[in-house]
Scaffold this motif. Structure first.
Motif, PDB file in Angstrom:
ATOM      1  N   THR A 134       0.851  -1.212   0.000  1.00 49.51           N
ATOM      2  CA  THR A 134       0.000   0.000   0.000  1.00 49.51           C
ATOM      3  C   THR A 134       0.877   1.249   0.000  1.00 49.51           C
ATOM      4  N   PRO A 135       0.413   2.306  -0.660  1.00 48.58           N
ATOM      5  CA  PRO A 135       1.206   3.541  -0.668  1.00 48.58           C
ATOM      6  C   PRO A 135       1.175   4.215   0.702  1.00 48.58           C
ATOM      7  N   ILE A 136       2.255   4.916   1.034  1.00 43.54           N
ATOM      8  CA  ILE A 136       2.288   5.691   2.293  1.00 43.54           C
ATOM      9  C   ILE A 136       1.783   7.086   1.960  1.00 43.54           C
ATOM     10  N   SER A 137       0.784   7.530   2.718  1.00 42.72           N
ATOM     11  CA  SER A 137       0.198   8.850   2.399  1.00 42.72           C
ATOM     12  C   SER A 137       1.180   9.963   2.741  1.00 42.72           C
ATOM     13  N   ARG A 138       0.978  11.087   2.097  1.00 42.25           N
ATOM     14  CA  ARG A 138       1.844  12.241   2.345  1.00 42.25           C
ATOM     15  C   ARG A 138       1.771  12.666   3.818  1.00 42.25           C
ATOM     16  N   ASP A 139       0.531  12.619   4.348  1.00 42.05           N
ATOM     17  CA  ASP A 139       0.342  13.020   5.761  1.00 42.05           C
ATOM     18  C   ASP A 139       1.182  12.142   6.678  1.00 42.05           C
ATOM     19  N   GLU A 140       1.140  10.841   6.404  1.00 41.65           N
ATOM     20  CA  GLU A 140       1.880   9.924   7.277  1.00 41.65           C
ATOM     21  C   GLU A 140       3.379  10.163   7.169  1.00 41.65           C
ATOM     22  N   LEU A 141       3.813  10.451   5.965  1.00 41.97           N
ATOM     23  CA  LEU A 141       5.249  10.708   5.769  1.00 41.97           C
ATOM     24  C   LEU A 141       5.705  11.909   6.591  1.00 41.97           C
ATOM     25  N   GLU A 142       4.774  12.905   6.686  1.00 38.76           N
ATOM     26  CA  GLU A 142       5.148  14.119   7.435  1.00 38.76           C
ATOM     27  C   GLU A 142       5.047  13.926   8.936  1.00 38.76           C
ATOM     28  N   GLU A 143       4.083  13.060   9.343  1.00 37.60           N
ATOM     29  CA  GLU A 143       3.818  12.964  10.779  1.00 37.60           C
ATOM     30  C   GLU A 143       4.524  11.803  11.483  1.00 37.60           C
ATOM     31  N   ASN A 144       4.775  10.743  10.762  1.00 42.33           N
ATOM     32  CA  ASN A 144       5.325   9.543  11.413  1.00 42.33           C
ATOM     33  C   ASN A 144       6.834   9.687  11.625  1.00 42.33           C
ATOM     34  N   GLU A 145       7.218   9.771  12.896  1.00 42.46           N
ATOM     35  CA  GLU A 145       8.630   9.991  13.236  1.00 42.46           C
ATOM     36  C   GLU A 145       9.503   8.808  12.790  1.00 42.46           C
TER      37      GLU A 145
END
Lengths: 114, 455
Positions: free
Chosen positions: B399-410
């Motif tokens: 599954t693709p990683i969403s942009r939001d998750e890329l920004e928020e997931n440490e």
């Protein structure tokens, strides 16, 4: 059409059996058997080698001496019928032999005298 | 009432020469018949020794991918010196000539197999009678136990099946653990702790580590949404297994043409963007890179079979053929949603269940890895997921990683360019519920574990 297919199949089966029986009776060598059976498969199943068949017809219809017959036979037996280059070279060589025997100019490859 | 043990039986009780001829004749005329007979019968199943020899000759040709025509059969027999009698040739000719073009090969195979079983049963009875007739002092329980075991083998099991006794299993288990212990010790000492694989490489370091490789008999399901890397994943796996490690892989594709598959390889193996490869917008140096890439493909064990009308039955037949002829280690089905339904009354989930069950059985019977690709719904769920999960040994989702998750997931920030997750939804042999961040280069059609940023 169905009948024609049946006849073809019977000829194929009979010819293959005849060749193998002759080999069992030691009237054909293993190399001769191998060559003739492979040729048979090419003629009936893959329907390829038309130029080779033509040159074989020519050979059959020409009156060549025993020595030349033997030479042509050796050329054929040593030709891998699955190798297009080898087949072309052998056809050319046999054509040259037949032409030199008949005193004709050498015929072009793939001449179709069906 | 005392009945003497018969010395002979009515004709055809223990053998059926007509069925044997039909099977051989079908093998001479149809590849499908060859595949079926090759996998179902053994030479010993034929009553006639001559038929058994002919069957072995045909199988030997089939294994070498030589079409077993009548002529090839004669050549093979002659070169091996087994056709020494004109009667042998007459028999083969009779068989080849009396072929009737029907599609009842399974019926004839069953007849041959059944008669073979009856002969074994008769031999069993004879042995038992003989034992009693010899009048030895025997334990009744022992005789009955032994007879029961033989009968069970005849009725319920295939010849190759065997039942493990507690002792067998304990020995096998200890040997396996000991082998792994010694190997692990050696690896730790010599290769600084890199774990060896027990199966085929997955193409991802983390997945190798967790699964120890794809093992023979495994069914692996990979789900992804449309346009999110199903084929790229399949070819990435094929590259790791067939190109980098020279195992044999059969790749069945239901939606792409030969040219499309070949072009994808050009990009994967040269590292040049797929769009540029497709349009031919490359320079001469890149053309040379492409050539080098294809020469690796040429030397690999990758066999491709584009097949738009794939059915479960056809899949079985193709897999058996390639196992016999190319000794494949893995089959990849890309993808099952495009398989044709055999029965139009089946619901979508029923069809998927049927396919997945067939593929699992195939993996176990042929001792190969089977990977099948399935399409995820837009919300990331999978139709018939529970049933598929039950059948599979390893279930993966891409599954693709969403942009939001890329920004928020440490945690993700510790990786260089992660853009997809590879989820391990089920793993029969190890950890599951794991997400592996990966980098999927859509343009070059390549995938790899996302690299950790060194601190």
């Amino acid at each position: 059409m169905v009948h024609e297919e049946e006849v073809k199949k019977r000829v194929y089966d009979e010819t293959a059996s005849l060749i193998t029986r002759l080999a069992l009776m030691n009237r054909l060598t293993s190399e001769e058997l191998h060559f003739l059976l492979t040729l048979l498969d090419h003629v009936f199943i893959t329907n390829q080698l038309r130029p080779l068949i033509n040159v074989l017809h020519r050979w059959l219809n020409s009156a060549v001496g025993q020595e030349m017959n033997e030479t042509i036979k050796q050329v054929l037996i040593n030709t891998d019928l699955n190798d297009e280059t080898q087949v072309t070279t052998s056809i050319q060589f046999i054509e040259e032999l037949l032409c030199s025997n008949a005193g004709e100019p050498i015929a072009k490859e793939d001449s179709t005298d069906e | 009432m005392n009945l003497p043990f018969p010395q002979s039986y009515p004709e055809d009780v223990l053998y059926d020469l007509e069925s044997e001829r039909r099977v051989i004749s079908s093998m001479l005329h149809s590849e499908e018949a060859c595949v079926e007979a090759y996998h179902l019968l053994k030479a010993a199943d034929f009553y006639s020794p001559r038929h058994a020899t002919i069957f072995e000759l045909i199988c030997s040709l089939f294994e070498r991918d030589i079409r077993p025509t009548y002529v090839e059969l004669l050549k093979e027999g002659h070169s091996l010196g087994v056709l020494t009698n004109p009667r042998d040739i007459e028999e083969i000719k009779y068989i080849a000539e009396h072929y009737i073009d029907d599609e009842n090969i399974r019926y004839w195979l069953k007849r041959v197999k059944d008669k073979s079983k009856l002969r074994k049963f008769e031999a069993f009875l004879r042995r038992s009678i003989q034992m009693l007739a010899e009048g030895q002092e025997l334990e009744a329980d022992d005789i009955l136990m032994s007879a029961e075991e033989e009968l069970t083998t005849l009725t319920a099991l295939d010849e190759d099946d065997s039942i493990d006794t507690p002792a067998d299993l304990a020995t096998l288990g200890y040997q396996e653990v000991e082998r792994r212990f010694l190997q692990f010790k050696e690896i730790r000492e010599r290769y600084k702790g890199v774990l060896p694989l027990y199966g085929l490489p997955t193409g991802f370091e983390d997945l190798n580590h967790i699964t120890l490789g794809y093992k023979p008999g495994d069914l692996i399901i990979l789900g992804a949404q449309t346009g999110h890397g199903k084929t790229a994943f399949a070819l990435h796996t094929a590259k790791a297994v067939a190109v980098d490690n020279n195992y044999n892989v059969l790749y069945l594709n239901t939606e792409m043409s030969r040219e499309q598959i070949a072009l994808r390889w050009g990009s994967i193996l040269s590292g040049i963007e797929h769009d540029r490869i497709r349009s031919g917008d490359i320079n001469e140096n890149e053309l040379s890179l492409v050539l080098q890439g294809y020469s690796r493909l040429r030397d690999s064990g990758f066999y491709s079979y584009p097949c738009p009308n794939l059915t479960p039955e056809k899949t079985v037949s193709i897999a058996r053929k390639f196992k016999a002829q190319k000794n494949i280690d893995m089959m990849i089905v890309d993808y099952v949603g495009r398989m044709d339904k055999l029965d139009p009354r089946l619901q979508e989930w029923q069809m998927l269940e049927q396919i997945v069950k067939t593929l699992k059985m195939l993996a176990q019977n042929l001792k190969i890895v089977v990977m099948c690709l399935v399409q995820l719904n837009p919300d990331g769920t999978l139709q018939g997921a529970k049933r598929m999960k039950n059948e599979s040994d390893l279930m993966l989702k891409l599954t693709p990683i969403s942009r939001d998750e890329l920004e928020e997931n440490e945690e993700l920030k510790k990786y260089l360019n992660p853009n997809y997750y590879l989820h391990i939804e089920k793993n029969r042999d190890g950890r599951s519920g794991v997400r592996i961040p990966i980098t999927f280069d859509l343009q070059r059609q390549t995938m790899k574990n996302a690299e950790r940023i060194s601190l």
